[in-house]
Design a protein around this motif. Structure first.
Motif, PDB file in Angstrom:
ATOM      1  N   GLY A 190       0.821  -1.206   0.000  1.00  0.00           N
ATOM      2  CA  GLY A 190       0.000   0.000   0.000  1.00  0.00           C
ATOM      3  C   GLY A 190       0.854   1.255   0.000  1.00  0.00           C
ATOM      4  N   ARG A 191       1.858   1.270   0.845  1.00  0.00           N
ATOM      5  CA  ARG A 191       2.765   2.425   0.900  1.00  0.00           C
ATOM      6  C   ARG A 191       3.564   2.551  -0.377  1.00  0.00           C
ATOM      7  N   MET A 192       4.031   1.397  -0.912  1.00  0.00           N
ATOM      8  CA  MET A 192       4.898   1.417  -2.085  1.00  0.00           C
ATOM      9  C   MET A 192       4.195   1.948  -3.325  1.00  0.00           C
ATOM     10  N   PHE A 193       2.884   1.664  -3.438  1.00  0.00           N
ATOM     11  CA  PHE A 193       2.150   2.109  -4.623  1.00  0.00           C
ATOM     12  C   PHE A 193       1.480   3.462  -4.421  1.00  0.00           C
ATOM     13  N   SER A 194       1.707   4.067  -3.283  1.00  0.00           N
ATOM     14  CA  SER A 194       1.171   5.413  -3.070  1.00  0.00           C
ATOM     15  C   SER A 194       1.989   6.409  -3.887  1.00  0.00           C
ATOM     16  N   GLY A 195       1.339   7.472  -4.305  1.00  0.00           N
ATOM     17  CA  GLY A 195       2.039   8.473  -5.098  1.00  0.00           C
ATOM     18  C   GLY A 195       3.229   9.064  -4.373  1.00  0.00           C
ATOM     19  N   GLU A 196       3.125   9.168  -3.044  1.00  0.00           N
ATOM     20  CA  GLU A 196       4.208   9.744  -2.245  1.00  0.00           C
ATOM     21  C   GLU A 196       5.472   8.910  -2.316  1.00  0.00           C
ATOM     22  N   SER A 260      13.069  -1.693  -1.974  1.00  0.00           N
ATOM     23  CA  SER A 260      12.513  -0.392  -1.588  1.00  0.00           C
ATOM     24  C   SER A 260      11.305  -0.525  -0.670  1.00  0.00           C
ATOM     25  N   GLY A 261      10.820  -1.761  -0.460  1.00  0.00           N
ATOM     26  CA  GLY A 261       9.582  -1.921   0.275  1.00  0.00           C
ATOM     27  C   GLY A 261       9.664  -2.624   1.608  1.00  0.00           C
ATOM     28  N   VAL A 262      10.829  -3.204   1.944  1.00  0.00           N
ATOM     29  CA  VAL A 262      10.920  -3.962   3.196  1.00  0.00           C
ATOM     30  C   VAL A 262      11.131  -3.065   4.409  1.00  0.00           C
TER      31      VAL A 262
END
Length: 467
Positions: A190-196, A260-262
């Motif tokens: 969810g965080r990784m695919f956020s625009g931010e 980048s996501g862990v």
């Protein structure tokens, strides 16, 4: 001046100096050999070290940066791939450049020779990881050992080094797959695919990250240099190059995406991927990634670099740009004098603890601008090899000069963008050195080029007379 006929596809066996002959029974590389050679060349130290820097620039958008990098590298090398498919030769970029301008080809060749200093950095990268596992082994000793080991291996025929490459690259791919499979469940998608997160650095961040990793994905193009040494090159060069680009992107992109996501971006930004491995693998089993991922990635690159260096410039010996003795081959057909030169270029900086980081920066910088030169040799393909051109499908797609000019222009503009992005990061010292080095290379190529090429033509004529 030397005519096109002196560089148009002499059989590989004739492409030697008087000091040695190649055997016609040399084993050819098959599709499996080519796949593992290219993947091993592409998946090197860059995926372990540069990816963390790219994550800092682009966040989880690093996968987009890698997608862009592979796309740009493929399009930029498309004229060379098409050239090598129609006209399979050793050193195709040199041949392409020489068809456009023989003296510019000499300049391009000297830049490629200098770039071999990058092998010294590969030794240091290997030594650093070994030292982190076994502190008793110094970085210097491990570096000298690994560059020497693969120098000796590559003195054997290409098929022997390819066999080692097949095994090591297969293990490497399995380890990278374990990193992806174990890491994905730990990613906050969810965080990784956020625009931010996906565009944390904006469009400029993705472009900067692409420029950072771009030349690390160039190993996919290595197959273009080995046309005469592979089975059915007119089929295998385009087929295996495309397959390698797709598979390498999946490996690079997914490893970077998981990396980048862990953990939060600010925590993993700038870190080598071994840091993320400690978060992904249970207990101390992250050593599996250090050995099977980081070390093997460096090893496969060192192995393929030796192959790439000599194959990309061997034509220069026959054309007179390099001394004749450098073309001397052993009984297995390997140009051992050139190999010794590249080994010393990797060994000496490590022996004397030179500033290898800056040396590699210089080597990389010197090859940036010359990457633009061979592209335009594609225009000369119908004239240089009319029979091969007429027999190929390329003659239908690029039948007019205008269509070939459009392709070359697109490729040039595309790679120019990323050349500029890299040049903007050069230090004043690097910039001054590049100017001086280019000036010296240009003086040698244009002031003494005719004399050097005449000597090369004389050697070639003597060789044909002996046969």
């Amino acid at each position: 001046m030397v005519s096109h006929e002196t560089i148009i596809e002499r059989p590989l066996m004739h492409f030697v100096t008087r000091f040695g002959k190649e055997k016609r029974s040399m084993k050819k590389l098959n599709g499996k050999d080519l796949f593992f050679m290219a993947m091993g060349s592409c998946i090197g130290a860059g995926i372990i070290t540069n990816t963390g820097v790219a994550i800092g620039m682009a966040g989880s958008g690093v996968i987009l940066a890698y997608l862009l990098a592979f796309f740009v590298m493929f399009i930029a090398n498309l004229p060379t791939m098409l050239f090598a498919t129609v006209h399979p030769v050793m050193s195709p970029q040199y041949v392409m450049t020489s068809w456009a301008s023989k003296k510019v080809a000499g300049f391009w060749l000297y830049c490629q020779v200098f770039a071999a200093f990058a092998q010294a950095y590969m030794g240091v990268a290997f030594g650093t990881y070994v030292n982190s596992i076994i502190p008793a082994i110094s970085v210097q000793a491990a570096a000298c050992f690994i560059v020497t080991l693969f120098f000796l291996l590559n003195l054997l025929d290409l098929k022997s080094s390819a066999m080692v490459q097949n095994v090591t690259t297969a293990i490497l791919l399995c380890v990278l797959l374990s990193f992806i499979l174990l890491g994905l469940p730990k990613c906050d998608l969810g965080r990784m695919f956020s625009g931010e997160s996906l565009f944390s650095g904006g469009a400029r961040g993705i472009f900067d990250a692409c420029a950072n990793v771009l030349f690390g994905v160039g190993g996919c193009t290595i197959l273009m240099n080995f046309g005469p040494q592979m089975e059915n090159p007119k089929r295998n060069i385009p087929r295996m190059t495309i397959i390698t680009f797709i598979c390498a992107f999946l490996a690079f992109g997914l490893v970077a995406f998981v990396g980048s996501g862990v953990a939060p971006i600010e925590e993993v930004a700038g870190q080598p991927m071994t840091y993320q491995a400690q978060l992904i693998y249970p207990g101390n089993t992250y050593v599996i990634f250090v050995v099977g991922g980081a070390l093997l990635a460096i090893i496969t690159t060192i192995n393929s670099n030796y192959q790439r260096y000599w194959s990309s410039i061997i034509r220069g010996v026959d054309e007179g740009w390099l001394p004749a003795f450098m073309g001397k081959r052993n009984k297995r057909g390997t140009p051992w004098v050139l190999m010794v030169l590249f080994w010393l270029m990797a060994l000496i900086p490590n022996l004397f603890n030179l500033n290898i980081g800056q040396l590699v920066s210089l080597a990389s910088a010197v090859t940036l601008i010359p990457m633009l030169i061979p592209i335009w040799g594609f225009l000369k393909l119908p004239e240089g090899d009319p029979e091969g051109w007429k027999a190929s499908r390329m003659s239908k797609y690029f039948s007019s000069t205008a269509s070939r000019v459009v392709l070359c222009t697109i490729c040039t503009l595309m790679i120019c963008v990323f050349v500029v992005l890299n040049v903007l990061q050069f230090t004043p010292v690097v910039t001054i050195f590049i100017i001086v080095y280019f000036a010296v290379a240009l003086i040698i190529s244009f002031a003494f080029g005719d004399k050097l090429m005449a000597a090369g033509a004389k050697r070639a004529a003597a060789l044909r007379a002996d046969e």
